[in-house]
Every structure is written in C-alpha cells, then in structure tokens.
Write a protein that holds these residues in place. Sequence first.
Motif, PDB file in Angstrom:
ATOM      1  N   VAL A  27       1.467  -2.261  10.632  1.00  0.00           N
ATOM      2  CA  VAL A  27       0.387  -2.811  11.446  1.00  0.00           C
ATOM      3  C   VAL A  27       0.825  -4.139  12.049  1.00  0.00           C
ATOM      4  O   VAL A  27       1.639  -4.859  11.469  1.00  0.00           O
ATOM      5  CB  VAL A  27      -0.919  -3.016  10.624  1.00  0.00           C
ATOM      6  N   ALA A  28       0.280  -4.453  13.218  1.00  0.00           N
ATOM      7  CA  ALA A  28       0.523  -5.752  13.843  1.00  0.00           C
ATOM      8  C   ALA A  28      -0.302  -6.807  13.106  1.00  0.00           C
ATOM      9  O   ALA A  28      -1.454  -6.572  12.758  1.00  0.00           O
ATOM     10  CB  ALA A  28       0.137  -5.711  15.319  1.00  0.00           C
ATOM     11  N   VAL A  29       0.313  -7.947  12.858  1.00  0.00           N
ATOM     12  CA  VAL A  29      -0.387  -9.064  12.219  1.00  0.00           C
ATOM     13  C   VAL A  29      -1.031  -9.894  13.320  1.00  0.00           C
ATOM     14  O   VAL A  29      -0.330 -10.453  14.165  1.00  0.00           O
ATOM     15  CB  VAL A  29       0.592  -9.925  11.389  1.00  0.00           C
ATOM     16  N   THR A  30      -2.361  -9.931  13.338  1.00  0.00           N
ATOM     17  CA  THR A  30      -3.102 -10.690  14.338  1.00  0.00           C
ATOM     18  C   THR A  30      -4.227 -11.452  13.641  1.00  0.00           C
ATOM     19  O   THR A  30      -4.686 -11.038  12.576  1.00  0.00           O
ATOM     20  CB  THR A  30      -3.718  -9.763  15.410  1.00  0.00           C
ATOM     21  N   PRO A  31      -4.693 -12.557  14.237  1.00  0.00           N
ATOM     22  CA  PRO A  31      -5.779 -13.319  13.624  1.00  0.00           C
ATOM     23  C   PRO A  31      -7.047 -12.482  13.419  1.00  0.00           C
ATOM     24  O   PRO A  31      -7.765 -12.671  12.438  1.00  0.00           O
ATOM     25  CB  PRO A  31      -6.045 -14.453  14.615  1.00  0.00           C
ATOM     26  N   GLU A  32      -7.309 -11.532  14.330  1.00  0.00           N
ATOM     27  CA  GLU A  32      -8.532 -10.736  14.217  1.00  0.00           C
ATOM     28  C   GLU A  32      -8.330  -9.464  13.384  1.00  0.00           C
ATOM     29  O   GLU A  32      -9.274  -8.722  13.152  1.00  0.00           O
ATOM     30  CB  GLU A  32      -9.080 -10.377  15.602  1.00  0.00           C
ATOM     31  N   GLY A  33      -7.100  -9.211  12.933  1.00  0.00           N
ATOM     32  CA  GLY A  33      -6.807  -8.012  12.151  1.00  0.00           C
ATOM     33  C   GLY A  33      -7.408  -8.068  10.752  1.00  0.00           C
ATOM     34  O   GLY A  33      -7.768  -9.131  10.245  1.00  0.00           O
ATOM     35  N   ARG A  34      -7.499  -6.916  10.128  1.00  0.00           N
ATOM     36  CA  ARG A  34      -8.039  -6.836   8.768  1.00  0.00           C
ATOM     37  C   ARG A  34      -6.992  -7.334   7.778  1.00  0.00           C
ATOM     38  O   ARG A  34      -5.834  -6.944   7.849  1.00  0.00           O
ATOM     39  CB  ARG A  34      -8.415  -5.403   8.442  1.00  0.00           C
ATOM     40  N   HIS A  35      -7.423  -8.201   6.855  1.00  0.00           N
ATOM     41  CA  HIS A  35      -6.510  -8.717   5.846  1.00  0.00           C
ATOM     42  C   HIS A  35      -7.284  -9.153   4.611  1.00  0.00           C
ATOM     43  O   HIS A  35      -8.506  -9.287   4.643  1.00  0.00           O
ATOM     44  CB  HIS A  35      -5.684  -9.876   6.410  1.00  0.00           C
ATOM     45  N   ALA A  36      -6.552  -9.353   3.509  1.00  0.00           N
ATOM     46  CA  ALA A  36      -7.145  -9.823   2.260  1.00  0.00           C
ATOM     47  C   ALA A  36      -6.091 -10.630   1.508  1.00  0.00           C
ATOM     48  O   ALA A  36      -4.894 -10.373   1.627  1.00  0.00           O
ATOM     49  CB  ALA A  36      -7.605  -8.644   1.403  1.00  0.00           C
ATOM     50  N   GLU A  37      -6.558 -11.593   0.745  1.00  0.00           N
ATOM     51  CA  GLU A  37      -5.683 -12.415  -0.088  1.00  0.00           C
ATOM     52  C   GLU A  37      -5.724 -11.878  -1.515  1.00  0.00           C
ATOM     53  O   GLU A  37      -6.785 -11.512  -2.023  1.00  0.00           O
ATOM     54  CB  GLU A  37      -6.171 -13.869  -0.098  1.00  0.00           C
ATOM     55  N   PHE A  38      -4.551 -11.834  -2.158  1.00  0.00           N
ATOM     56  CA  PHE A  38      -4.492 -11.449  -3.562  1.00  0.00           C
ATOM     57  C   PHE A  38      -3.197 -11.997  -4.149  1.00  0.00           C
ATOM     58  O   PHE A  38      -2.126 -11.813  -3.569  1.00  0.00           O
ATOM     59  CB  PHE A  38      -4.540  -9.924  -3.732  1.00  0.00           C
ATOM     60  N   GLY A  39      -3.299 -12.674  -5.285  1.00  0.00           N
ATOM     61  CA  GLY A  39      -2.119 -13.194  -5.964  1.00  0.00           C
ATOM     62  C   GLY A  39      -1.305 -14.157  -5.121  1.00  0.00           C
ATOM     63  O   GLY A  39      -0.085 -14.196  -5.232  1.00  0.00           O
ATOM     64  N   GLY A  40      -1.980 -14.919  -4.262  1.00  0.00           N
ATOM     65  CA  GLY A  40      -1.290 -15.887  -3.417  1.00  0.00           C
ATOM     66  C   GLY A  40      -0.603 -15.288  -2.200  1.00  0.00           C
ATOM     67  O   GLY A  40       0.128 -15.977  -1.504  1.00  0.00           O
ATOM     68  N   LYS A  41      -0.821 -13.997  -1.941  1.00  0.00           N
ATOM     69  CA  LYS A  41      -0.228 -13.330  -0.788  1.00  0.00           C
ATOM     70  C   LYS A  41      -1.321 -12.809   0.123  1.00  0.00           C
ATOM     71  O   LYS A  41      -2.432 -12.539  -0.316  1.00  0.00           O
ATOM     72  CB  LYS A  41       0.623 -12.138  -1.230  1.00  0.00           C
ATOM     73  N   THR A  42      -0.977 -12.658   1.393  1.00  0.00           N
ATOM     74  CA  THR A  42      -1.891 -12.059   2.369  1.00  0.00           C
ATOM     75  C   THR A  42      -1.419 -10.637   2.658  1.00  0.00           C
ATOM     76  O   THR A  42      -0.246 -10.426   2.954  1.00  0.00           O
ATOM     77  CB  THR A  42      -1.914 -12.866   3.678  1.00  0.00           C
ATOM     78  N   PHE A  43      -2.333  -9.690   2.554  1.00  0.00           N
ATOM     79  CA  PHE A  43      -2.055  -8.285   2.832  1.00  0.00           C
ATOM     80  C   PHE A  43      -2.819  -7.873   4.080  1.00  0.00           C
ATOM     81  O   PHE A  43      -3.965  -8.283   4.271  1.00  0.00           O
ATOM     82  CB  PHE A  43      -2.470  -7.421   1.635  1.00  0.00           C
ATOM     83  N   HIS A  44      -2.198  -7.060   4.918  1.00  0.00           N
ATOM     84  CA  HIS A  44      -2.788  -6.629   6.186  1.00  0.00           C
ATOM     85  C   HIS A  44      -3.031  -5.131   6.145  1.00  0.00           C
ATOM     86  O   HIS A  44      -2.256  -4.386   5.549  1.00  0.00           O
ATOM     87  CB  HIS A  44      -1.862  -7.009   7.342  1.00  0.00           C
ATOM     88  N   PHE A  45      -4.111  -4.685   6.830  1.00  0.00           N
ATOM     89  CA  PHE A  45      -4.557  -3.300   6.737  1.00  0.00           C
ATOM     90  C   PHE A  45      -4.750  -2.676   8.108  1.00  0.00           C
ATOM     91  O   PHE A  45      -5.127  -3.337   9.061  1.00  0.00           O
ATOM     92  CB  PHE A  45      -5.865  -3.232   5.944  1.00  0.00           C
ATOM     93  N   CYS A  46      -4.570  -1.350   8.161  1.00  0.00           N
ATOM     94  CA  CYS A  46      -4.723  -0.602   9.405  1.00  0.00           C
ATOM     95  C   CYS A  46      -6.181  -0.271   9.692  1.00  0.00           C
ATOM     96  O   CYS A  46      -6.537  -0.005  10.832  1.00  0.00           O
ATOM     97  CB  CYS A  46      -3.915   0.696   9.341  1.00  0.00           C
ATOM     98  N   SER A  47      -7.023  -0.280   8.664  1.00  0.00           N
ATOM     99  CA  SER A  47      -8.410   0.145   8.849  1.00  0.00           C
ATOM    100  C   SER A  47      -9.311  -0.482   7.795  1.00  0.00           C
ATOM    101  O   SER A  47      -8.847  -0.983   6.766  1.00  0.00           O
ATOM    102  CB  SER A  47      -8.510   1.669   8.740  1.00  0.00           C
ATOM    103  N   GLU A  48     -10.600  -0.399   8.050  1.00  0.00           N
ATOM    104  CA  GLU A  48     -11.584  -0.873   7.077  1.00  0.00           C
ATOM    105  C   GLU A  48     -11.489  -0.057   5.794  1.00  0.00           C
ATOM    106  O   GLU A  48     -11.632  -0.584   4.695  1.00  0.00           O
ATOM    107  CB  GLU A  48     -12.995  -0.775   7.664  1.00  0.00           C
ATOM    108  N   LYS A  49     -11.234   1.242   5.929  1.00  0.00           N
ATOM    109  CA  LYS A  49     -11.128   2.125   4.767  1.00  0.00           C
ATOM    110  C   LYS A  49     -10.016   1.648   3.827  1.00  0.00           C
ATOM    111  O   LYS A  49     -10.224   1.544   2.617  1.00  0.00           O
ATOM    112  CB  LYS A  49     -10.869   3.559   5.220  1.00  0.00           C
TER     113      LYS A  49
END
Length: 58
Positions: A27-49
Amino acid sequence: MEHDHHPARNIPEGSETSRDPVCGMTVAVTPEGRHAEFGGKTFHFCSEKCQTKFKADP
C-alpha cells in the motif's frame, strides 16, 4: 490471499510503500491512509477491514 474486500489500487511511482500486515498487500503510505500504532511502530492497511482485524488482534 484473496483481495475481494477492496478494489485494486494503483501506487504512484516513487511513493513510499508499506506492506499490510494482515493481507500482505503493498500500500502507498499517505497522511490520509489507514494506519495504526502498535509496539512503537506504525502499520499501514489497504482497507478498513484489514485495519479492524489488526486492531482486534495485533
């Protein structure tokens, strides 16, 4: 993994990318993209699901 939960996405050349930890899609990393923080890292997602699934069990 089947990607029936979202349409195919075109990633502009030169974009920063990340791999969705749930489905493995790039996935492209964009400011408006879906993401979550866990364990001090940022993870990016393709969809809400995928984001919801990750948040339920990181």
